[in-house]
Design an enzyme around this catalytic site. Structure first.
Site, PDB file in Angstrom:
ATOM      1  N   HIS A  67       1.061  -1.213   0.082  1.00  0.00           N
ATOM      2  CA  HIS A  67       0.230   0.018   0.005  1.00  0.00           C
ATOM      3  C   HIS A  67       0.989   1.199   0.127  1.00  0.00           C
ATOM      4  CE1 HIS A  67      -3.164   2.969   0.778  1.00  0.00           C
ATOM      5  NE2 HIS A  67      -4.184   2.064   0.669  1.00  0.00           N
ATOM      6  N   HIS A  68       0.238   2.182  -0.810  1.00  0.00           N
ATOM      7  CA  HIS A  68       1.161   3.624  -0.678  1.00  0.00           C
ATOM      8  C   HIS A  68       1.310   4.122   0.386  1.00  0.00           C
ATOM      9  CE1 HIS A  68       3.345   6.045  -3.457  1.00  0.00           C
ATOM     10  NE2 HIS A  68       2.637   6.197  -4.349  1.00  0.00           N
ATOM     11  N   THR A  69       0.563   3.922   1.403  1.00  0.00           N
ATOM     12  CA  THR A  69       0.741   4.511   2.702  1.00  0.00           C
ATOM     13  C   THR A  69       1.774   4.195   3.449  1.00  0.00           C
ATOM     14  OG1 THR A  69      -1.646   5.058   3.152  1.00  0.00           O
ATOM     15  CG2 THR A  69      -0.343   4.691   5.232  1.00  0.00           C
TER      16      THR A  69
END
Length: 441
Positions: free
Chosen positions: A136-138
């Site tokens: 996930h880009h987070t």
């Protein structure tokens, strides 16, 4: 507990306000067979996972939402939820592999678990198989997201050709690079000027939940002579090839390529040396119009080179860092509401995203099986219907294209256009050389 930065939180907020968004980045590694079982791969992951503690943590909201969510150790981590199997549909060709990548990358992750997973994809021709890595880009940006490779891959003998660097990356793109407040102001003004809406002839519009994926690969070493002769970078060639591919797509759709039609977001790494493997988001941006109006391939390269150089001189990347720092000073409830309100507005400034990540410089193996290809995948959201991820692996460069299925079903044709544009650049003659030849005649 370490709390999410405003940038990391933005990727969660984007999913919350847009049911069609899945902000997951990743890559498909194509390997020689035979494929291992998921259980065997889980054993490998279990042995190496402690080397990257962030991959054992999940995102936990704060009480009452008064502070940003934080990273917290996940209880009872079950690798069966993170290392899975999904066969490539028969006959296992290019179309089937692309469809599997598109479908899997569009699936959202369970936020109650660590935000990563691996999928073993058996069924490729000749007994080959794939390993799809998702983060996930987070949790990570494009550069640090490759840190997941350390868990499953081993390096082989080295190669000498250096990988490309992200567009616009240069030493000093960090706080210590802000020579004066004037530079930050100039960068903010440049970003402000780039916020004008693009023309309607572009590719913006509503997105469906379904995605399409395609890719093309090129050699890095073959560009050396062209780069020396034109005085440009590999990134300039990448952006020019993408602009050429998009130009052909617009022409096929009966649209006249307009110089103000396609603006691309160019992520710029702001990492200090030696921090590439640390999972977090250390990235800023530049915004550049793509010269889709330019027909001649070499002239398109030179136009890209001039524009990127101008963006660097205007200090756009530094301004992005300043804005991130200022966002960190805003109380989280105010930041969260403002961010979600902004994300609900119809975005009209960015037509596409082009992320170029330096991948492994040496050939790799997984459980003794050689990795033949690394195919990158970038998410799309917020009315951006087409996105480009570019990843180097040894001496190859892969262009991965993610597209909205409803509006851009011709993504394979776009990949072919990018490849043709790349070849045209390498086969072309410099503008000054043509002018000299004409004068001599």
């Amino acid at each position: 507990m370490e709390r999410l930065t405003p940038l990391a939180y933005a990727f969660l907020a984007a999913e919350d306000v847009d049911p069609t968004a899945c902000l997951v980045i990743g890559s498909m590694a194509v390997l020689e067979g035979p494929a291992p079982s998921a259980d065997v791969l889980r054993e490998l992951v279990a042995a190496r996972l402690p080397s990257i503690p962030r991959y054992t943590q999940r995102v936990v909201p704060s009480r009452l939402g008064l502070r940003a969510p934080a990273w917290q150790d996940a209880p009872d981590l079950d690798l069966a939820q993170h290392v899975r199997e999904r066969p490539v549909p028969a006959p296992g060709g290019r179309a089937e592999l692309a469809a599997l990548v598109a479908e899997t990358m569009a699936e959202r992750m369970d936020r109650d678990r660590p935000l990563w997973d691996l999928t073993v994809c058996a069924g490729l021709p000749g007994g080959g198989w794939g390993l799809l890595s998702r983060v996930h880009h987070t949790l990570a940006d494009g550069v640090s997201g490759t840190g997941l490779y350390r868990i499953v891959f081993d390096s082989e003998a080295g190669v000498t050709e250096p990988p490309p660097t992200p567009p616009g990356t240069a030493p000093g793109v960090a706080w210590q690079g802000l020579a004066t407040a004037t530079a930050a102001v100039r960068g903010a003004l440049a970003l402000g000027a780039a916020m004008w809406p693009v023309r309607r002839e572009g590719l913006l519009g509503h997105l469906d939940e379904e995605r399409r994926y395609a890719w093309t690969e090129v050699g890095i070493a073959e560009t050396a002579a062209v780069r020396r002769e034109l005085g440009v970078t590999l990134n300039d060639l990448v952006l020019a090839a993408i602009a050429g591919g998009l130009r052909e797509l617009l022409l096929e759709r009966g649209r006249q390529p307009d110089p103000h039609a396609l603006r691309s977001l160019l992520p710029v790494s702001s990492r200090a040396p030696g921090t590439a493997g640390r999972p977090d988001n250390q990235v800023t941006l530049m915004l550049s119009m793509l010269p889709v109006e330019v027909e001649e391939p070499v002239e398109r390269v030179l136009r890209v080179h001039e524009r990127v150089a101008a963006l660097r001189r205007s200090h756009e990347p530094e301004a992005g860092l300043v804005l991130q720092a200022l966002a960190g000073l805003v109380p989280f409830p105010v930041l969260s509401r403002g961010m979600r309100w902004t994300l609900r507005l119809p975005q009209q400034q960015i037509s596409t995203v082009t992320t170029n990540v330096p991948g492994p410089r040496t050939p790799m193996t997984c459980l003794g099986r050689p990795v033949r290809q690394l195919l990158p995948v970038v998410p799309i959201a917020d009315r951006v219907r087409v996105g480009f991820a570019v990843l180097s692996y040894a001496d190859r460069l892969a262009f991965g294209i993610t597209a909205d299925a409803a509006s851009t079903p011709d993504v394979e044709a776009l990949a072919e256009h990018v490849a043709a544009s790349w070849r045209a650049i390498l086969d072309g003659r410099p503008v000054h050389a043509r002018a000299t030849a004409t004068g001599s005649a």
